[in-house]
Design a protein around this motif. Structure first.
Motif, short mmCIF file in Angstrom:
data_model
loop_
_atom_site.label_atom_id
_atom_site.label_comp_id
_atom_site.label_asym_id
_atom_site.label_seq_id
_atom_site.Cartn_x
_atom_site.Cartn_y
_atom_site.Cartn_z
N HIS A 26 1.07 -1.19 0.02
CA HIS A 26 -0.04 0.03 0.11
C HIS A 26 0.92 1.37 0.03
O HIS A 26 1.89 1.32 0.89
N THR A 33 1.39 5.49 0.26
CA THR A 33 0.41 6.53 0.75
C THR A 33 1.66 7.64 0.82
O THR A 33 2.83 7.55 0.85
N LEU A 77 -5.74 1.21 7.91
CA LEU A 77 -6.16 1.54 6.79
C LEU A 77 -7.91 1.71 6.84
O LEU A 77 -8.51 0.94 7.27
#
Length: 43
Positions: free
Chosen positions: A19, A21, A34
């Motif tokens: 992931h 970010t 999350l």
């Protein structure tokens, strides 16, 4: 806040999920996990 870094050469890329970010989101992610906010599954 301390973050660990890992050299991607040491990761099994065949069995890993990632992931990505903005670094500004990390504190909230570590605190709350999350949070789904986009797409049908976030409803």
């Amino acid at each position: 806040m301390n973050y660990n870094s890992v050299d991607i050469k040491n990761i099994d890329l065949e069995h890993s999920f990632f992931h990505y970010t903005n670094i500004n989101n990390l504190e909230s992610i570590f605190k709350n996990g999350l949070e789904p906010r986009i797409g049908l599954n976030s409803l």
